[in-house]
Design an enzyme around this catalytic site. Structure first.
Site, PDB file in Angstrom:
ATOM      1  N   TYR B 283      14.097 107.657  82.866  1.00 37.84           N
ATOM      2  CA  TYR B 283      13.701 108.011  84.232  1.00 37.84           C
ATOM      3  C   TYR B 283      14.812 107.557  85.181  1.00 37.84           C
ATOM      4  O   TYR B 283      15.118 106.366  85.265  1.00 37.84           O
ATOM      5  CB  TYR B 283      12.396 107.313  84.573  1.00 37.84           C
ATOM      6  CG  TYR B 283      11.668 107.887  85.762  1.00 37.84           C
ATOM      7  CD1 TYR B 283      10.607 108.758  85.588  1.00 37.84           C
ATOM      8  CD2 TYR B 283      12.022 107.555  87.058  1.00 37.84           C
ATOM      9  CE1 TYR B 283       9.920 109.283  86.669  1.00 37.84           C
ATOM     10  CE2 TYR B 283      11.354 108.072  88.150  1.00 37.84           C
ATOM     11  CZ  TYR B 283      10.300 108.941  87.951  1.00 37.84           C
ATOM     12  OH  TYR B 283       9.620 109.461  89.022  1.00 37.84           O
ATOM     13  N   TYR B 333      13.647 117.276  89.213  1.00 39.28           N
ATOM     14  CA  TYR B 333      12.826 116.078  89.421  1.00 39.28           C
ATOM     15  C   TYR B 333      11.364 116.429  89.203  1.00 39.28           C
ATOM     16  O   TYR B 333      10.679 116.893  90.105  1.00 39.28           O
ATOM     17  CB  TYR B 333      13.045 115.548  90.833  1.00 39.28           C
ATOM     18  CG  TYR B 333      12.328 114.254  91.140  1.00 39.28           C
ATOM     19  CD1 TYR B 333      12.559 113.112  90.383  1.00 39.28           C
ATOM     20  CD2 TYR B 333      11.433 114.153  92.198  1.00 39.28           C
ATOM     21  CE1 TYR B 333      11.916 111.920  90.667  1.00 39.28           C
ATOM     22  CE2 TYR B 333      10.785 112.962  92.501  1.00 39.28           C
ATOM     23  CZ  TYR B 333      11.036 111.856  91.730  1.00 39.28           C
ATOM     24  OH  TYR B 333      10.402 110.671  92.016  1.00 39.28           O
TER      25      TYR B 333
END
Lengths: 134, 386
Positions: B283, B333
């Site tokens: 992430y 994203y």
């Protein structure tokens, strides 16, 4: 040098003692008499022991810098905002307080720099804490 | 019994306007089912992770015309949600609560004609009481809140902005080979250093993209996975760790994240060591997040993340291929579905030009809040106990 651009905050029942003291230039934190421990102003239980017997108690209002950021000023829609420095201050009693650091030179900031808590009153707001690097 | 990811569905992502999160989610799940060789009617479990806008939830069931759903929930662990959903799906399948579970992330924060920075303006909260003090001081949106974390790491370990830049450059090198990536133009360290400061020390090119869209995956049992259309991606291990950074002197905020606990837990469950991990899909809401996660997972020593990423380890041809789709920095994203989707693609061997030869063990991280919430998955194309 940077300036202060705090947003307005209003009180609720819980925070009323904090802001009453802030108007007098005094910093209150949460304190557990049974544990002799201090917690941040928003704590509902103790930050270290989770004890529930928190009460407001006056702190020294001094500490040191843990970390910080500089938000560059912006020109947007013909509104110019100045650079602002926001720091996390570790108070001598242990709790952290996130505050703006007005009128400081960002290049001179360092972990451990001494900070004294003061108060300013934005328009329409309670008195809010700021940090003065000393 | 064990679980496997058998379907992957991705919508068009990025500046895609005029569609709701629910519409994106339905498309992503439909694509994932088709990918797996299943129909929507085969799905008897649904976990829904809405993004910041919270525009969809477990009522997605109705939009999908699903009936008699056996497990159903909105999962909100912020950036750790994708990993959490896979874990809960695997456990539901293991427990016999469901057979085929769809997990989806969907959000549509971008509005046409508005800046990306307007998509996530910070926590929308009334400025009431002492809980508002950090927000009033200016710690509102993610960049400044991650900036204070990154600054603390820099001051403690000597990490530099150029080292953050190395993370951005490596991600872009991978993204250049990913047709789904939003940002594929070449990026240099000089470009990174010249990009405008958002919240010192984080520059524009330290920050992830903002995207509209949805990604869904389908989880089922390893036995059933063997009968389906795609190569199964087996779930070997997982972990969660949510540090609970108290605002107090013993806080490790900015220095140690939940990855330090959830990573070893996941590796232990998987029965592998960190040295056996072939691929990392991490992430990367900010370049700093990649760097500190690598440290906490144990790919380098604490405090040496800067040197590690600057060595070129993460980039194509490097010793530790990481975020091989370009990550959230350069690809798209979709919260934790960004690293998870690339992990599935690589584990299947379907990454085309960017395919990494060794992809037997893939480590996937999810990070939410300001390093507050963490999930880890260990995935493999091989059934556990190979």
């Amino acid at each position: 040098m940077t300036t202060v651009t705090l947003a307005a905050v209003v009180r609720d029942d819980f925070s009323a003692p904090f802001f009453e003291a802030a108007a007098e230039g005094r910093l209150l934190l949460r304190y557990s008499p049974s544990q002799d421990t201090w917690s941040e102003p928003a704590a509902l239980v103790c930050s270290t022991t989770q004890a529930a017997d928190l009460e407001w108690r006056e702190a020294a209002g001094t500490g040191h810098l843990v970390t910080w950021t500089v938000k560059p000023g912006r020109r947007r829609d013909d509104v110019v905002t100045p650079d602002t420095v926001i720091g996390i201050v570790e108070l001598d009693e242990g709790p952290w307080l996130s505050v703006q650091l007005p009128e400081c030179d960002p290049a001179g900031l360092a972990v451990g720099r001494a900070v004294r808590i003061g108060f300013v009153q934005p328009e329409g707001s309670e008195h809010l804490p700021v940090g003065h690097v000393v | 019994m064990s679980a496997a990811i058998v379907g992957l569905g991705m919508t068009e992502m990025g500046k895609v306007y005029g569609r709701t999160a629910t519409q994106f989610a339905v498309e992503a799940i439909s694509r994932a089912a088709e990918d797996a060789g299943l129909s929507l009617a085969d799905i008897d479990g649904l976990y829904v992770n809405p993004g910041v806008k919270n525009d969809t939830d477990l009522r997605l069931q109705s939009a999908l015309q699903m009936r008699d759903t056996r497990v159903l929930a909105t999962i909100q662990g912020f950036g750790s949600s994708a990993g959490q959903m896979v874990q809960y799906a695997a456990m539901a399948i293991e427990a016999g609560m469901a057979d085929v579970v769809a997990c989806v992330y969907a959000d549509a924060p971008l509005k046409e004609g508005k800046r990306s920075s307007d998509a996530y303006p910070g926590q929308a909260r009334a400025m009431v009481g002492v809980g508002s003090l950090p927000f009033a001081a200016g710690l509102k949106a993610a960049p400044e809140r991650y900036a204070v974390a990154a600054r603390r790491h820099m001051e403690t370990y000597g990490t530099t902005s150029e080292q953050f830049g190395a993370v951005a450059v490596a991600a872009r090198q991978w993204a250049a080979m990913n047709p789904a990536a939003q940002m594929r133009d070449p990026l240099t360290l000089e470009d990174h250093q010249a990009s405008r400061m958002i919240a010192d020390p984080l520059r524009l090119l330290d920050c992830c993209l903002v995207s509209n869209g949805a990604v869904a995956i389908i989880v089922t049992s390893a036995d059933r996975a063997a009968t389906l259309r795609q190569p199964p991606v087996h779930v070997w291990g997982w972990g969660q760790a949510h540090p609970g950074y108290v605002q107090h002197r013993d806080s490790q905020f900015g220095l140690v994240t939940g990855a330090a606990k959830s990573g070893p837990d996941a590796l232990k469950m998987a029965g592998v060591s960190v040295d056996e991990v072939d691929l990392r899909q991490l992430y990367d809401c900010f370049t700093f997040t990649t760097l500190v996660t690598l440290e906490d997972y144990g790919f380098c020593a604490k405090g040496e993340g800067g040197e590690f990423v600057a060595s070129g380890a993460l980039a194509p041809g490097g010793s530790h291929p990481t975020n091989t789709g370009g990550g959230e920095l350069s690809s798209f994203y979709m919260w934790g579905m960004t690293p998870l989707s690339e992990a599935v693609i690589q584990a299947r061997g379907q990454a085309g030009e960017r395919q990494v030869d060794r992809h037997d063990v893939v480590m996937v991280s999810g990070n939410g809040g300001v390093l507050d919430f963490h999930s880890t998955l260990i995935l493999s194309p091989h059934r556990k106990g190979r």
